[in-house]
Design an enzyme around this catalytic site. Structure first.
Site, PDB file in Angstrom:
ATOM      1  N   GLU A  60       0.841  -1.176  -0.004  1.00 56.32           N
ATOM      2  CA  GLU A  60       0.024  -0.002  -0.087  1.00 56.32           C
ATOM      3  C   GLU A  60       0.916   1.251  -0.025  1.00 56.32           C
ATOM      4  O   GLU A  60       1.788   1.197   0.691  1.00 56.32           O
ATOM      5  CB  GLU A  60      -1.087   0.068   1.317  1.00 56.32           C
ATOM      6  CG  GLU A  60      -1.690   1.286   1.557  1.00 56.32           C
ATOM      7  CD  GLU A  60      -2.706   1.585   0.611  1.00 56.32           C
ATOM      8  OE1 GLU A  60      -2.670   2.835   0.000  1.00 56.32           O
ATOM      9  OE2 GLU A  60      -3.484   0.644  -0.051  1.00 56.32           O
ATOM     10  N   ASP A 113      -7.162   3.540  -6.605  1.00 55.86           N
ATOM     11  CA  ASP A 113      -7.604   4.989  -6.665  1.00 55.86           C
ATOM     12  C   ASP A 113      -8.031   5.019  -8.181  1.00 55.86           C
ATOM     13  O   ASP A 113      -7.428   4.627  -8.991  1.00 55.86           O
ATOM     14  CB  ASP A 113      -6.500   5.752  -6.315  1.00 55.86           C
ATOM     15  CG  ASP A 113      -6.163   5.565  -4.884  1.00 55.86           C
ATOM     16  OD1 ASP A 113      -6.990   4.918  -4.124  1.00 55.86           O
ATOM     17  OD2 ASP A 113      -5.109   6.130  -4.466  1.00 55.86           O
ATOM     18  N   LYS A 117      -8.786   9.672 -15.922  1.00 50.90           N
ATOM     19  CA  LYS A 117      -8.504  10.495 -16.997  1.00 50.90           C
ATOM     20  C   LYS A 117      -7.267  10.138 -17.775  1.00 50.90           C
ATOM     21  O   LYS A 117      -6.337   9.711 -17.118  1.00 50.90           O
ATOM     22  CB  LYS A 117      -8.573  11.861 -16.321  1.00 50.90           C
ATOM     23  CG  LYS A 117      -9.950  12.587 -15.737  1.00 50.90           C
ATOM     24  CD  LYS A 117      -9.763  14.053 -15.384  1.00 50.90           C
ATOM     25  CE  LYS A 117     -11.186  14.425 -14.757  1.00 50.90           C
ATOM     26  NZ  LYS A 117     -11.144  16.129 -14.465  1.00 50.90           N
ATOM     27  N   ASP A 149     -15.567  -0.895  -8.792  1.00 48.24           N
ATOM     28  CA  ASP A 149     -16.823  -0.500  -9.127  1.00 48.24           C
ATOM     29  C   ASP A 149     -17.100   0.795  -9.999  1.00 48.24           C
ATOM     30  O   ASP A 149     -18.271   1.460 -10.208  1.00 48.24           O
ATOM     31  CB  ASP A 149     -17.501  -0.018  -7.797  1.00 48.24           C
ATOM     32  CG  ASP A 149     -16.892   1.316  -7.084  1.00 48.24           C
ATOM     33  OD1 ASP A 149     -15.709   1.002  -6.990  1.00 48.24           O
ATOM     34  OD2 ASP A 149     -17.612   1.900  -6.296  1.00 48.24           O
TER      35      ASP A 149
END
EC number: 2.1.1.33
Length: 237
Positions: A60, A113, A117, A149
């Site tokens: 992480e 995350d 774009k 999702d």
């Protein structure tokens, strides 16, 4: 709410030498499941307790989450589980390359995350070099599991994996998305999405015997796909 960090900032570009399995696990020769972007670690804390026959490593980029997860791991004395702070695209390649053959058997990237774009392409967790490092470490028949999702997040990941030609979906696996999770534990985000009645997009890939493409070729192909999507005309009602 998830707090994003910019993986391209100078601090996160420093390569870290990650500990070898014998420094992480009580039984270092067990097969390894690598969860990239493990967040607070609740998913792996539960899964590792259910699967003592595997070692589980969560990585992480947000250090406070890693510290909290590792604290829980130590308190629960889960010796087949470890959490590490690192930028996966900077530090994981060397670690995976040093593993014994076929020790890495599953890689999961779940609800990363949402850098969807096109101008943020280089901030996405699954970059071409990382994918090729994963493909190099996974033997044929081993798995890469992706879920999100957000369609605009998972579609570029799926496109990249398919462009590499190193992976295929298991025979008879539902397409384009799996309705069920092949893992017996849901992440916090997955549970939240389910409670809201929203869809989760899942893909399970299996490593084939195909050779790795050249990194530059894969990068160019992926950029062309991304650019073509951005250039697509928007329908007018």
């Amino acid at each position: 709410m998830r707090q994003h960090v910019n993986p391209l900032s100078r601090f996160f570009q420093l390569p870290l030498e990650l500990p070898a399995p014998h420094e992480l696990f009580e039984h270092p020769n067990l097969p390894i499941h690598l969860d990239i972007g493990c967040a607070r670690g609740f998913f792996l804390l539960e899964l590792a307790a259910m699967q003592p026959e595997r070692n589980h490593l969560g990585v992480e980029i947000r250090r406070p989450l890693v510290q909290a997860a590792q604290h829980d791991r130590d308190r629960q004395e889960q010796h087949n589980l470890h959490f590490l702070f690192c930028n996966a695209n900077i530090s994981l390649e060397a670690w995976m390359a040093a593993l014994p053959p076929d020790q890495l058997q599953l890689v999961s990237i779940q609800f990363p995350d949402p850098w969807f774009k096109q101008r943020h392409r280089k901030r996405r967790v699954l970059q071409p070099a990382l994918l090729l490092a994963i493909a190099a470490a996974l033997h044929p028949g081993r798995h890469l599991f992706l879920q999100s999702d957000v369609l605009a997040v998972i579609e570029p990941m799926v496109a990249l994996v398919e462009l590499s030609n190193c992976f295929a979906r298991p025979k008879d696996d539902p397409q384009p998305w799996r309705s069920s999770n092949p893992l017996p534990v849901a992440t916090e985000r997955e549970r939240y999405v389910q409670e809201q009645g929203q869809p989760t997009y899942r893909v399970l890939f299996e490593r084939t015997q195909a050779e790795l493409p050249a990194l530059r070729d894969l990068e160019m192909a992926w950029q062309q796909v991304d650019n073509s999507k951005d250039a697509a005309p928007t329908p007018h009602g």
